[in-house]
Design a protein around this motif. Structure first.
Motif, PDB file in Angstrom:
ATOM      1  N   ILE A 115      -8.128   3.656  -2.487  1.00 20.67           N
ATOM      2  CA  ILE A 115      -8.319   3.282  -3.889  1.00 20.67           C
ATOM      3  C   ILE A 115      -7.705   1.911  -4.121  1.00 20.67           C
ATOM      4  CG2 ILE A 115      -7.818   3.899  -6.288  1.00 20.67           C
ATOM      5  CD1 ILE A 115      -7.505   6.823  -5.334  1.00 20.67           C
ATOM      6  N   GLY A 116      -8.509   0.985  -4.630  1.00 22.32           N
ATOM      7  CA  GLY A 116      -7.979  -0.348  -4.912  1.00 22.32           C
ATOM      8  C   GLY A 116      -8.985  -1.439  -4.630  1.00 22.32           C
ATOM      9  N   LYS A 169      -5.106   3.529 -15.123  1.00 18.16           N
ATOM     10  CA  LYS A 169      -5.856   2.861 -14.065  1.00 18.16           C
ATOM     11  C   LYS A 169      -7.299   2.677 -14.543  1.00 18.16           C
ATOM     12  CE  LYS A 169      -5.090   1.662  -9.629  1.00 18.16           C
ATOM     13  NZ  LYS A 169      -3.963   0.771  -9.269  1.00 18.16           N
ATOM     14  N   SER A 170      -7.864   1.522 -14.258  1.00 16.76           N
ATOM     15  CA  SER A 170      -9.243   1.270 -14.698  1.00 16.76           C
ATOM     16  C   SER A 170     -10.204   2.243 -14.036  1.00 16.76           C
ATOM     17  CB  SER A 170      -9.658  -0.156 -14.345  1.00 16.76           C
ATOM     18  OG  SER A 170     -11.053  -0.328 -14.542  1.00 16.76           O
ATOM     19  N   PRO A 171     -11.113   2.830 -14.806  1.00 22.50           N
ATOM     20  CA  PRO A 171     -12.102   3.738 -14.213  1.00 22.50           C
ATOM     21  C   PRO A 171     -13.053   3.029 -13.270  1.00 22.50           C
ATOM     22  CG  PRO A 171     -12.560   3.355 -16.542  1.00 22.50           C
ATOM     23  CD  PRO A 171     -11.233   2.769 -16.272  1.00 22.50           C
ATOM     24  N   GLU A 172     -13.105   1.682 -13.348  1.00 25.48           N
ATOM     25  CA  GLU A 172     -13.974   0.919 -12.446  1.00 25.48           C
ATOM     26  C   GLU A 172     -13.282   0.543 -11.138  1.00 25.48           C
ATOM     27  OE1 GLU A 172     -17.190   0.603 -13.127  1.00 25.48           O
ATOM     28  OE2 GLU A 172     -16.614   1.852 -14.850  1.00 25.48           O
ATOM     29  N   THR A 173     -12.064   1.002 -10.952  1.00 25.32           N
ATOM     30  CA  THR A 173     -11.355   0.731  -9.694  1.00 25.32           C
ATOM     31  C   THR A 173     -12.170   1.280  -8.520  1.00 25.32           C
ATOM     32  OG1 THR A 173      -9.213   0.912 -10.816  1.00 25.32           O
ATOM     33  CG2 THR A 173      -9.217   1.085  -8.413  1.00 25.32           C
ATOM     34  N   GLU A 219       1.871   8.961 -12.552  1.00 25.49           N
ATOM     35  CA  GLU A 219       1.946   7.894 -13.556  1.00 25.49           C
ATOM     36  C   GLU A 219       2.404   6.595 -12.891  1.00 25.49           C
ATOM     37  OE1 GLU A 219       3.943   6.919 -17.942  1.00 25.49           O
ATOM     38  OE2 GLU A 219       4.407   8.802 -16.906  1.00 25.49           O
ATOM     39  N   ALA A 220       3.375   6.689 -11.993  1.00 23.88           N
ATOM     40  CA  ALA A 220       3.838   5.500 -11.263  1.00 23.88           C
ATOM     41  C   ALA A 220       2.754   4.980 -10.333  1.00 23.88           C
ATOM     42  CB  ALA A 220       5.101   5.836 -10.472  1.00 23.88           C
ATOM     43  N   MET A 221       1.999   5.896  -9.725  1.00 26.81           N
ATOM     44  CA  MET A 221       0.914   5.482  -8.836  1.00 26.81           C
ATOM     45  C   MET A 221      -0.137   4.669  -9.592  1.00 26.81           C
ATOM     46  SD  MET A 221       1.684   6.629  -5.814  1.00 26.81           S
ATOM     47  CE  MET A 221       3.393   6.328  -6.294  1.00 26.81           C
ATOM     48  N   ALA A 222      -0.407   5.077 -10.824  1.00 25.68           N
ATOM     49  CA  ALA A 222      -1.425   4.399 -11.619  1.00 25.68           C
ATOM     50  C   ALA A 222      -1.027   2.978 -11.978  1.00 25.68           C
ATOM     51  CB  ALA A 222      -1.715   5.202 -12.888  1.00 25.68           C
ATOM     52  N   LYS A 223       0.274   2.718 -12.036  1.00 20.90           N
ATOM     53  CA  LYS A 223       0.753   1.407 -12.431  1.00 20.90           C
ATOM     54  C   LYS A 223       0.842   0.422 -11.267  1.00 20.90           C
ATOM     55  CE  LYS A 223       3.391   3.259 -16.324  1.00 20.90           C
ATOM     56  NZ  LYS A 223       4.733   3.528 -16.893  1.00 20.90           N
ATOM     57  N   LEU A 224       0.708   0.920 -10.041  1.00 20.10           N
ATOM     58  CA  LEU A 224       0.780   0.037  -8.875  1.00 20.10           C
ATOM     59  C   LEU A 224      -0.435  -0.879  -8.831  1.00 20.10           C
ATOM     60  CD1 LEU A 224       1.957   2.567  -6.127  1.00 20.10           C
ATOM     61  CD2 LEU A 224       3.337   0.836  -7.287  1.00 20.10           C
ATOM     62  N   THR A 225      -0.222  -2.110  -8.393  1.00 18.29           N
ATOM     63  CA  THR A 225      -1.338  -3.065  -8.298  1.00 18.29           C
ATOM     64  C   THR A 225      -1.906  -3.142  -6.893  1.00 18.29           C
ATOM     65  OG1 THR A 225       0.211  -4.875  -7.872  1.00 18.29           O
ATOM     66  CG2 THR A 225      -0.415  -4.471 -10.168  1.00 18.29           C
ATOM     67  N   GLY A 226      -1.270  -2.480  -5.953  1.00 20.35           N
ATOM     68  CA  GLY A 226      -1.736  -2.538  -4.572  1.00 20.35           C
ATOM     69  C   GLY A 226      -2.714  -1.431  -4.245  1.00 20.35           C
ATOM     70  N   THR A 227      -2.735  -1.063  -2.971  1.00 20.96           N
ATOM     71  CA  THR A 227      -3.698  -0.084  -2.458  1.00 20.96           C
ATOM     72  C   THR A 227      -3.073   1.304  -2.438  1.00 20.96           C
ATOM     73  OG1 THR A 227      -4.609  -1.803  -1.035  1.00 20.96           O
ATOM     74  CG2 THR A 227      -5.202   0.471  -0.512  1.00 20.96           C
ATOM     75  N   LEU A 228      -3.858   2.292  -2.818  1.00 20.47           N
ATOM     76  CA  LEU A 228      -3.435   3.686  -2.762  1.00 20.47           C
ATOM     77  C   LEU A 228      -4.292   4.392  -1.714  1.00 20.47           C
ATOM     78  CD1 LEU A 228      -1.517   5.720  -4.122  1.00 20.47           C
ATOM     79  CD2 LEU A 228      -3.341   6.233  -5.750  1.00 20.47           C
ATOM     80  N   VAL A 229      -3.653   5.001  -0.747  1.00 22.64           N
ATOM     81  CA  VAL A 229      -4.351   5.736   0.306  1.00 22.64           C
ATOM     82  C   VAL A 229      -4.021   7.210   0.151  1.00 22.64           C
ATOM     83  CG1 VAL A 229      -4.681   6.034   2.784  1.00 22.64           C
ATOM     84  CG2 VAL A 229      -4.215   3.751   1.854  1.00 22.64           C
ATOM     85  N   ILE A 230      -5.043   8.021   0.009  1.00 22.32           N
ATOM     86  CA  ILE A 230      -4.860   9.459  -0.182  1.00 22.32           C
ATOM     87  C   ILE A 230      -5.291  10.184   1.088  1.00 22.32           C
ATOM     88  CG2 ILE A 230      -5.381  11.454  -1.631  1.00 22.32           C
ATOM     89  CD1 ILE A 230      -4.141   9.233  -3.225  1.00 22.32           C
ATOM     90  N   LEU A 231      -4.391  10.988   1.635  1.00 23.21           N
ATOM     91  CA  LEU A 231      -4.721  11.845   2.772  1.00 23.21           C
ATOM     92  C   LEU A 231      -4.804  13.290   2.292  1.00 23.21           C
ATOM     93  CD1 LEU A 231      -2.344  10.402   5.553  1.00 23.21           C
ATOM     94  CD2 LEU A 231      -4.635   9.644   4.893  1.00 23.21           C
ATOM     95  N   MET A 232      -5.691  14.054   2.894  1.00 26.23           N
ATOM     96  CA  MET A 232      -5.840  15.488   2.589  1.00 26.23           C
ATOM     97  C   MET A 232      -6.179  15.717   1.122  1.00 26.23           C
ATOM     98  SD  MET A 232      -2.633  16.975   4.835  1.00 26.23           S
ATOM     99  CE  MET A 232      -1.438  15.993   3.920  1.00 26.23           C
ATOM    100  N   GLY A 233      -7.014  14.851   0.553  1.00 24.33           N
ATOM    101  CA  GLY A 233      -7.279  14.964  -0.874  1.00 24.33           C
ATOM    102  C   GLY A 233      -8.733  15.089  -1.266  1.00 24.33           C
ATOM    103  N   PHE A 267       0.855  -1.178   0.000  1.00 25.78           N
ATOM    104  CA  PHE A 267       0.000   0.000   0.000  1.00 25.78           C
ATOM    105  C   PHE A 267       0.893   1.231   0.000  1.00 25.78           C
ATOM    106  CE2 PHE A 267       0.698  -0.723   4.492  1.00 25.78           C
ATOM    107  CZ  PHE A 267       0.764   0.542   5.062  1.00 25.78           C
ATOM    108  N   THR A 268       0.408   2.277  -0.632  1.00 26.88           N
ATOM    109  CA  THR A 268       1.162   3.516  -0.772  1.00 26.88           C
ATOM    110  C   THR A 268       0.320   4.661  -0.221  1.00 26.88           C
ATOM    111  OG1 THR A 268       2.192   2.662  -2.783  1.00 26.88           O
ATOM    112  CG2 THR A 268       2.333   5.038  -2.411  1.00 26.88           C
TER     113      THR A 268
END
Length: 408
Positions: free
Chosen positions: A398-399, A354-358, A324-338, A305-306
């Protein structure tokens, strides 16, 4: 008077470097060994088998494991023995040897035949609390455990205070995601000892009500798009109060070093020669998703997770994030303050593949009474965040892990 009618004599054993023998490698040994290890005892475990946890202690070199049953003479030159096998005859023989060799001996199967009892113990605020019943007739493990727990809790929350040497300086305390119960024990103790508390809006606000009336509380709230106490002013307030010889706590939400500007404050204080203590906190990036049943990692779904700050949009020249690198990750993306930038973040991720259905989850005010979860996808999250009135503070996940959890 029968021995059972006499009260036990409380004493603290100093076992550092002294031989201690434990017979039996089961659950009792697993529970008691960590304290003996922490005491610095020279431990010999005698047992033909052991639980995986006990075996791991032996593998790590924390004790010596003799893989056989008890034999007469095993307690020679022993200061303290814990007899915890499942065989009554073995326990009787070992405790008889302990009596002959004048070795203090605890028995897990028959306390009346032991020469020592293990108290219900707990630790808080640099103090070890040990509770024993007066006599064997009064012995009730549930009662002693309850008394122990009550005393430890009183030390934790400051109801019972331990006088300490006054130490001026600054403590950067991570208060956790918002629930006051999720601050660390050390953080809570430092709050109880503070002269001044400089608190963020996202810190556990309920804890401020528990502070003694003499404690000065300074509001350093960084309310989005509202009044701010700029970072330089916060640094200066920390410095000025510390130089007055006060114990200062900088109470932050989450962890001081996870988008908390803790290092900026630590550097400013260090430049002035002011001692700084950093107390890590539970980061909202993990705890808030967990509070709504989302695991940031899950076997077969996400192996990483990132955590990313979303306070600057992807198209902003100040952004340091490689989207662009974030979009290629297969794991979990955690956004703070966003929250207010999530539409642009989602657009950037989709544009980079990244798939729009993510799936996406927005968790507002996680771990508090006002907690709520809103689900969407990358294709819909911008519109959903607006229509649902999602506002800060919120953690965005996200994920595919968003689809996991007991309620999914």
């Amino acid at each position: 008077m029968p021995a059972a009618d006499h009260p036990a004599y409380p004493v603290g054993l100093r076992l550092t470097g002294r031989r201690v023998v434990v017979l039996g490698g089961g659950q009792v040994a697993q529970r008691r060994l960590p304290a003996l290890i922490a005491a610095g005892a020279d431990i010999t475990l005698i047992s033909p088998s052991a639980t995986p946890s006990v075996e791991a202690m032996a593998t790590a070199g924390e004790l010596t494991w003799v893989e056989r049953r008890y034999e007469p003479g095993d307690l020679a030159d022993t200061w303290y023995a814990l007899v915890a096998t499942s065989d009554r005859q073995t326990n009787d023989a070992a405790s008889a040897e302990a009596e002959r060799t004048r070795t203090w001996c605890v028995r897990s199967d028959d306390a009346d035949e032991a020469t020592a009892w293990t108290p219900a113990t707990g630790r808080a605020d640099g103090v070890t609390v040990a509770v024993l019943t007066t006599t064997a007739a009064d012995r009730d493990p549930r009662r002693t455990a309850a008394i122990r727990d009550g005393l430890v809790e009183a030390l934790h929350d400051g109801t019972v205070a331990v006088q300490r040497e006054h130490k001026p300086g600054v403590s950067l305390v991570g208060g956790g995601p918002g629930d006051p119960d999720l601050i660390t024990v050390r953080g809570r103790r430092l709050l109880a000892e503070a002269d001044v508390v400089i608190a963020d809006r996202l810190g556990p606000r309920d804890l401020l009500d528990e502070l003694p009336p003499h404690v000065e509380v300074i509001d350093a709230a960084k309310i989005p798009y509202g009044r701010q106490m700029v970072q330089e002013a916060i640094n200066q307030a920390l410095i000025e109060h510390a130089k007055q010889g006060k114990a200062v706590v900088r109470l932050k939400g989450g962890d001081p070093f996870v988008f908390g500007r803790g290092m900026e404050e630590a550097q400013a204080l260090a430049a002035e020669g002011i001692p700084v203590t950093v107390v890590p906190g539970i980061s909202s990036s993990i705890s808030v998703p967990g509070a709504v049943g989302i695991p940031v990692t899950h076997r077969g779904v996400a192996h990483e997770f990132t955590v990313v700050s979303g306070h600057v949009a992807p198209d902003d020249e100040r952004s340091l994030v490689d989207w662009e690198a974030m979009a290629k990750l297969t794991g979990t993306l955690v956004i703070l303050m966003g929250v207010d930038k999530i539409a642009k973040i989602a657009e950037a991720l989709v544009s980079y593949g990244k798939s729009p259905e993510t799936p996406v989850a927005l968790v507002q005010e996680g771990t508090t009474a006002a907690q709520r979860r809103v689900d969407a996808t990358l294709a819909t999250v911008g519109e959903t965040a607006v229509s649902e009135g999602v506002r800060p503070p919120a953690v965005i996940v996200i994920g595919d892990v968003v689809r996991e959890g007991p309620n999914k």
